[in-house]
Design a protein around this motif. Structure first.
Motif, mmCIF file in Angstrom:
data_model
loop_
_atom_site.group_PDB
_atom_site.id
_atom_site.type_symbol
_atom_site.label_atom_id
_atom_site.label_comp_id
_atom_site.label_asym_id
_atom_site.label_seq_id
_atom_site.Cartn_x
_atom_site.Cartn_y
_atom_site.Cartn_z
ATOM 1 N N UNK A 42 39.170 33.056 47.727
ATOM 2 C CA UNK A 42 39.689 34.407 47.908
ATOM 3 C C UNK A 42 39.129 35.243 46.759
ATOM 4 N N UNK A 43 39.400 36.536 46.757
ATOM 5 C CA UNK A 43 38.936 37.391 45.657
ATOM 6 C C UNK A 43 39.625 36.954 44.372
ATOM 7 N N UNK A 44 38.816 36.687 43.352
ATOM 8 C CA UNK A 44 39.325 36.264 42.053
ATOM 9 C C UNK A 44 39.156 37.434 41.079
ATOM 10 N N UNK A 45 40.247 38.135 40.740
ATOM 11 C CA UNK A 45 40.128 39.315 39.876
ATOM 12 C C UNK A 45 39.855 38.930 38.425
ATOM 13 N N UNK A 46 39.306 39.893 37.696
ATOM 14 C CA UNK A 46 39.155 39.715 36.256
ATOM 15 C C UNK A 46 40.546 39.624 35.631
ATOM 16 N N UNK A 47 40.644 39.038 34.438
ATOM 17 C CA UNK A 47 41.944 39.021 33.750
ATOM 18 C C UNK A 47 42.466 40.446 33.553
ATOM 19 N N UNK A 48 43.767 40.599 33.546
ATOM 20 C CA UNK A 48 44.422 41.912 33.495
ATOM 21 C C UNK A 48 43.939 42.755 32.322
ATOM 22 N N UNK A 49 43.702 42.149 31.159
ATOM 23 C CA UNK A 49 43.303 42.939 29.990
ATOM 24 C C UNK A 49 41.881 43.500 30.099
ATOM 25 N N UNK A 50 41.106 43.047 31.060
ATOM 26 C CA UNK A 50 39.750 43.580 31.251
ATOM 27 C C UNK A 50 39.456 43.879 32.721
ATOM 28 N N UNK A 51 40.501 44.067 33.514
ATOM 29 C CA UNK A 51 40.355 44.251 34.957
ATOM 30 C C UNK A 51 39.628 45.547 35.311
ATOM 31 N N UNK A 52 39.974 46.647 34.663
ATOM 32 C CA UNK A 52 39.438 47.968 35.030
ATOM 33 C C UNK A 52 38.341 48.384 34.060
ATOM 34 N N UNK A 53 37.233 48.869 34.640
ATOM 35 C CA UNK A 53 36.107 49.337 33.836
ATOM 36 C C UNK A 53 35.684 50.722 34.300
ATOM 37 N N UNK A 54 34.993 51.455 33.426
ATOM 38 C CA UNK A 54 34.617 52.838 33.711
ATOM 39 C C UNK A 54 33.376 52.955 34.586
ATOM 40 N N UNK A 55 32.488 51.950 34.565
ATOM 41 C CA UNK A 55 31.231 52.049 35.301
ATOM 42 C C UNK A 55 31.092 50.902 36.294
ATOM 43 N N UNK A 56 30.557 51.210 37.465
ATOM 44 C CA UNK A 56 30.386 50.223 38.522
ATOM 45 C C UNK A 56 29.526 49.041 38.056
ATOM 46 N N UNK A 57 28.374 49.323 37.462
ATOM 47 C CA UNK A 57 27.489 48.234 37.051
ATOM 48 C C UNK A 57 28.156 47.325 36.013
ATOM 49 N N UNK A 58 28.895 47.901 35.100
ATOM 50 C CA UNK A 58 29.620 47.103 34.103
ATOM 51 C C UNK A 58 30.659 46.208 34.777
ATOM 52 N N UNK A 59 31.345 46.749 35.763
ATOM 53 C CA UNK A 59 32.351 45.969 36.485
ATOM 54 C C UNK A 59 31.695 44.831 37.259
ATOM 55 N N UNK A 60 30.528 45.096 37.856
ATOM 56 C CA UNK A 60 29.819 44.048 38.580
ATOM 57 C C UNK A 60 29.348 42.949 37.626
ATOM 58 N N UNK A 61 28.775 43.338 36.505
ATOM 59 C CA UNK A 61 28.287 42.348 35.533
ATOM 60 C C UNK A 61 29.439 41.514 34.971
ATOM 61 N N UNK A 62 30.551 42.160 34.663
ATOM 62 C CA UNK A 62 31.716 41.437 34.159
ATOM 63 C C UNK A 62 32.257 40.485 35.224
ATOM 64 N N UNK A 63 32.216 40.904 36.473
ATOM 65 C CA UNK A 63 32.701 40.067 37.572
ATOM 66 C C UNK A 63 31.830 38.817 37.737
ATOM 67 N N UNK A 64 30.510 38.978 37.638
ATOM 68 C CA UNK A 64 29.602 37.839 37.731
ATOM 69 C C UNK A 64 29.815 36.901 36.547
ATOM 70 N N UNK A 65 29.936 37.455 35.352
ATOM 71 C CA UNK A 65 30.167 36.628 34.163
ATOM 72 C C UNK A 65 31.468 35.838 34.288
ATOM 73 N N UNK A 66 32.498 36.477 34.800
ATOM 74 C CA UNK A 66 33.780 35.800 34.997
ATOM 75 C C UNK A 66 33.639 34.675 36.022
ATOM 76 N N UNK A 67 32.890 34.933 37.097
ATOM 77 C CA UNK A 67 32.655 33.901 38.094
ATOM 78 C C UNK A 67 31.934 32.701 37.514
#
Length: 83
Positions: A42-67
């Motif tokens: 299922x969708x695995x969200x980033x941890x709450x303390x880093x869930x929301x980011x200001x830029x789409x690319x940053x959010x995508x990169x953080x999501x891949x790193x978390x995965x």
């Protein structure tokens, strides 16, 4: 919008970023992981303390790193990907 993805240790990781317009950090990071045998989490969200980011690319990169980290935890430390 393109979807960022990668293969890490034979697992496919796909960023699944959700937009929440109207807030200063509108991009909520998360990912899906597909195992070598074809099962997808299922969708695995980033941890709450880093869930929301200001830029789409940053959010995508953080999501891949978390995965990648989740795959490493599963393979190296026996942590389950599926709950």
């Amino acid at each position: 919008m393109s979807t960022m993805q990668c293969v890490h240790r034979d697992h496919t990781i796909v960023a699944d970023v959700v937009e929440h317009p109207g807030i200063p950090t509108p991009w909520a990071g998360g990912c899906h992981i597909t195992t070598p045998d074809g099962r997808t989490t299922k969708r695995l969200p980033l941890p709450v303390d880093s869930l929301y980011l200001a830029e789409l690319e940053s959010a995508q990169r953080a999501s891949i790193a978390h995965g990648k980290w989740l795959v490493d935890q599963a393979l190296d430390h026996g942590k389950p990907l599926f709950h």
